[in-house]
Write an enzyme that holds these catalytic residues in place. Sequence first.
Site, short mmCIF file in Angstrom:
data_model
loop_
_atom_site.label_atom_id
_atom_site.label_comp_id
_atom_site.label_asym_id
_atom_site.label_seq_id
_atom_site.Cartn_x
_atom_site.Cartn_y
_atom_site.Cartn_z
N ASP A 1 3.43 7.87 -7.04
CA ASP A 1 4.67 7.60 -6.32
C ASP A 1 5.91 7.83 -7.17
OD1 ASP A 1 3.49 6.71 -3.82
OD2 ASP A 1 2.80 4.97 -4.94
N HIS B 1 -0.87 0.73 -11.53
CA HIS B 1 -1.77 1.05 -10.44
C HIS B 1 -2.96 0.11 -10.49
CE1 HIS B 1 -4.56 3.38 -7.89
NE2 HIS B 1 -3.49 3.97 -7.41
N HIS C 1 0.85 -1.21 0.00
CA HIS C 1 0.00 0.00 0.00
C HIS C 1 0.88 1.24 0.00
CE1 HIS C 1 -3.27 2.63 0.40
NE2 HIS C 1 -3.69 2.37 1.62
#
Length: 385
Positions: free
Chosen positions: A322, A267, A227
Amino acid sequence: MSDELKRGLEGVLVAESELSHVDGEVGKLVYRGYDIEDLARGASYEEVLYLLWHGSLPTREELDAFAADLAAERTVDDDVLDTVRTLAEADERPMAALRTATSMLSAYDPDGNVDEGDDGPTETARRQGRRITAKVPTVLAAFERARQGEDPVAPDPDLSYAGNFLYMLTGTEPDAVSEETFDMALTLHADHGLNASTFTAMVIGSTLADVYSGVTGGIGALSGSLHGGANQDVMQVLHEIDDSEKDPVSWVKDAREDGRRIPGFGHRVYKVKDPRANILQEKLRDLSESSGDTKWLDYTTAIEEYLTDEGLLEKGIAPNVDFYSGSVYDSLGIPVDMYTPIFAMSRAGGWIAHMVEYQADNRLIRPRARYTGPESAELVPIDER
């Protein structure tokens, strides 16, 4: 009642929410109908918190009052700070330290560890949520300074939420570009549908547990490697590339030939480039121009262009938030292992909003599991086993 097994609850609708919506096919994220790019560029994190918690963007008067109330709650009790210092000296992981300190904060809440105050459970939850959201930056900054052998910096109520954290972390007020960039990063991470940590907080809330329990649970869920933490992996790769003295494209080619996955790509929901990645890429450019150091911008841009040319986007594997957030945080002088705690600092606002929303029409979340154990077993007395 369906007996179809949906591992990980993938594709299963468990609730309705007005808070955020992710359209992974076109790369769109909205909070209460507002596009994330508009909010990130045109609203402060405090405005976004107000939107999530109260359902509309605030007027100037409402924002001033809300921000002042939030700033007034930033101070953390000395007992909590002593615990934070002890955890730092014990070399505890930042997310574990945050989890422990957040749970401890409830002991010093004026409302007490209660489910409902005189004005009802929703207002009690909002007050407690405001205190948690205000104090988490103080806890994190104090933890990092303790690791460096330095005393905590007291919060400054005159600074913004983003600016105050950077000030408490470094002891120096941030410049305008750094403050604006960090504020944007907080907004981008504030909510994202029913991800694992948000669902964890909501499940806890469905039992009518208090907000401290839900946020503590959310932190625990976010600490898992599947996560939170991908931006740490990206930065570790960028440092590895830098240490290798190879150009980034050659390094990525070799890594892929060795079977390594490039972090920051792909993702669970997005099939195109994460809209939050676009915004952070732009802010990384601003930070790089401001500092004169474009190394991380050059590396990440080159890697994205190469993997795009290799056809990853056509396979639904595109840069996620990210891929650029780690470079942004590094440019702000934030240690790598503090990236996920900062994620939690921002996402706490979303966890609280989901708990409050769900409890307004609450139903205990209680899924089933298909039993696959033995049908019958004979109990043998312990001395005969």
